[in-house]
Design a protein around this motif. Sequence first.
Motif, mmCIF file in Angstrom:
data_model
loop_
_atom_site.group_PDB
_atom_site.id
_atom_site.type_symbol
_atom_site.label_atom_id
_atom_site.label_comp_id
_atom_site.label_asym_id
_atom_site.label_seq_id
_atom_site.Cartn_x
_atom_site.Cartn_y
_atom_site.Cartn_z
ATOM 1 N N LYS A 21 44.805 28.602 -46.009
ATOM 2 C CA LYS A 21 43.498 29.410 -45.833
ATOM 3 C C LYS A 21 43.387 30.546 -46.918
ATOM 4 O O LYS A 21 44.523 31.237 -46.938
ATOM 5 N N TYR A 168 39.715 26.153 -32.479
ATOM 6 C CA TYR A 168 40.751 27.074 -33.334
ATOM 7 C C TYR A 168 41.511 28.025 -32.384
ATOM 8 O O TYR A 168 41.069 28.796 -31.933
ATOM 9 N N GLU A 170 43.589 30.836 -32.668
ATOM 10 C CA GLU A 170 44.239 31.913 -33.561
ATOM 11 C C GLU A 170 45.188 32.688 -33.227
ATOM 12 O O GLU A 170 44.781 33.614 -32.211
ATOM 13 N N SER A 172 46.775 34.681 -35.776
ATOM 14 C CA SER A 172 46.797 35.051 -37.182
ATOM 15 C C SER A 172 48.011 36.289 -37.361
ATOM 16 O O SER A 172 47.869 37.261 -36.493
ATOM 17 N N GLY A 173 48.913 35.941 -38.162
ATOM 18 C CA GLY A 173 49.851 36.859 -38.410
ATOM 19 C C GLY A 173 51.283 36.871 -37.615
ATOM 20 O O GLY A 173 52.206 37.325 -37.957
ATOM 21 N N GLY A 196 46.543 28.259 -36.055
ATOM 22 C CA GLY A 196 46.506 29.205 -37.346
ATOM 23 C C GLY A 196 47.473 30.397 -36.852
ATOM 24 O O GLY A 196 47.175 30.996 -35.644
ATOM 25 N N GLY A 197 48.692 30.782 -37.658
ATOM 26 C CA GLY A 197 49.495 32.083 -37.114
ATOM 27 C C GLY A 197 50.771 32.054 -37.442
ATOM 28 O O GLY A 197 51.499 31.271 -36.687
ATOM 29 N N GLY A 198 51.185 32.680 -38.330
ATOM 30 C CA GLY A 198 52.643 33.017 -38.563
ATOM 31 C C GLY A 198 53.607 31.980 -39.155
ATOM 32 O O GLY A 198 54.725 32.016 -38.858
ATOM 33 N N ILE A 199 52.798 30.734 -39.491
ATOM 34 C CA ILE A 199 53.760 29.667 -40.007
ATOM 35 C C ILE A 199 54.228 30.101 -41.452
ATOM 36 O O ILE A 199 53.162 30.288 -42.447
ATOM 37 N N VAL A 216 46.845 25.482 -39.956
ATOM 38 C CA VAL A 216 46.263 26.373 -41.032
ATOM 39 C C VAL A 216 47.238 27.471 -41.632
ATOM 40 O O VAL A 216 48.009 28.303 -40.494
ATOM 41 N N VAL A 217 47.566 27.660 -42.758
ATOM 42 C CA VAL A 217 48.571 28.708 -43.222
ATOM 43 C C VAL A 217 47.686 29.618 -44.258
ATOM 44 O O VAL A 217 47.116 29.363 -45.039
ATOM 45 N N GLY A 218 47.919 30.836 -43.804
ATOM 46 C CA GLY A 218 47.320 31.887 -44.516
ATOM 47 C C GLY A 218 48.055 32.970 -45.248
ATOM 48 O O GLY A 218 48.517 32.920 -46.279
ATOM 49 N N ASN A 219 48.246 33.898 -44.425
ATOM 50 C CA ASN A 219 49.375 35.041 -44.904
ATOM 51 C C ASN A 219 50.388 34.935 -45.887
ATOM 52 O O ASN A 219 50.550 35.651 -46.701
HETATM 53 C C1 1GP Z 1 44.349 33.199 -40.432
HETATM 54 O O1 1GP Z 1 44.715 31.280 -38.535
HETATM 55 C C2 1GP Z 1 45.073 31.705 -40.153
HETATM 56 O O2 1GP Z 1 43.105 32.882 -40.082
HETATM 57 C C3 1GP Z 1 46.283 31.382 -40.580
HETATM 58 O O3 1GP Z 1 47.193 32.503 -39.864
HETATM 59 O O4 1GP Z 1 47.406 33.995 -41.593
HETATM 60 O O5 1GP Z 1 49.188 33.940 -39.965
HETATM 61 O O6 1GP Z 1 49.093 32.131 -41.539
HETATM 62 P P1 1GP Z 1 48.292 33.167 -40.766
#
Ligand code: 1GP
Length: 234
Positions: A21, A168, A170, A172-173, A196-199, A216-219
Motif C-alpha cells: 500500500k 478488509y 484493518e 493499520s500500524g 492490513g496491519g503491522g506486517i 496488505v503491507v504499508g507502514n
Molecule cells: C494500512 O492496512 C494497511 O491501511 C497496512 O497496514 O500500514 O500497518 O502495514 P500497515
Amino acid sequence: MAYTNQNGCLFPNRTIRHMFKLDPNKPISDSQLEQLIHSGTDGFVVGGSDGVSEQKVEALYRRIQHTSLPLCYEMTQADAFVFGFDFYFIPIVLNTTNLDWIGQRHVQALQIYDSRLTWLPYETLPYLILNPNCKAAELTCAKTDLTIGEVLAYTQLSTEIFHIPLLYIEYSGVYGDLTLVKQIAIRHPNVHIFYGGGIVSREQAEEMGRYVQTVVVGNVIYQDFERALQTVGI
Ligand code: 1GP
C-alpha cells in the motif's frame, strides 16, 4: 491483465496474495518504487488517511504505471479522483459512528462523477477497523471496542445482508489478533478478505495469509524499507 478473475474483474481474486500500500502523501524514491515493483508482490493499492490530493495521487500513479502488476486506488475523497488505475476500491467503514463513511461521502462523489464512476472497474470495500489508535479509526470515528459477537455481526451484515464479496480487516500500524481474523475467515469462506496491519516480516505475512486471501503491507515501506521487501513471497 494477467490477474483478472473468471468474470474479467480484478477482485475477488485468490491469486493476489500480497499487496503493497503506497501512500501518496509519503516520500519514496524511484529506486525504491522499482524495488517494490520487482519484489514479487502481486500488486499495489494507492491510498492514505491524510494529505491525499488529486495531484499527489496522479504523480504517484505516473511513477508506477509502467508496471504490469495490478494498480488499485482506494478512493476516499471525491476531490482526489484519478483515472487510469486497474481497479477502484470504494471504501465504506462498517464500524464507523459517522454517516460520512457509510454513504454520505459516496453520495457527494456520485453527484460529481455520476456515470463516469460506474463505468470503472470497482467494488465496494467494507472496512472493519480494529486498531483504536490508528489514523483511520480516528478519521472515521470507528467503534473499535467490539465483542467477537459484534465483529461477526458486522461482517455478516456486509457479506450476507449487503452481499459484498470483499472485506478488509484493518489493524493499520499494529499486528492484529490472529484468532479473531481466523474466526472471521472461517465464518466467511467465500469472501475475499484483505488483512492490513503491522506486517513487517514474511512469517507474519504467511501467518495472516493462512486465513485471508490478501495481505496488505504499508507502514513498513516508509519505516524500514529492507524489511518491507522481505514480506513478499507468501
Ligand atoms: C494500512 O492496512 C494497511 O491501511 C497496512 O497496514 O500500514 O500497518 O502495514 P500497515
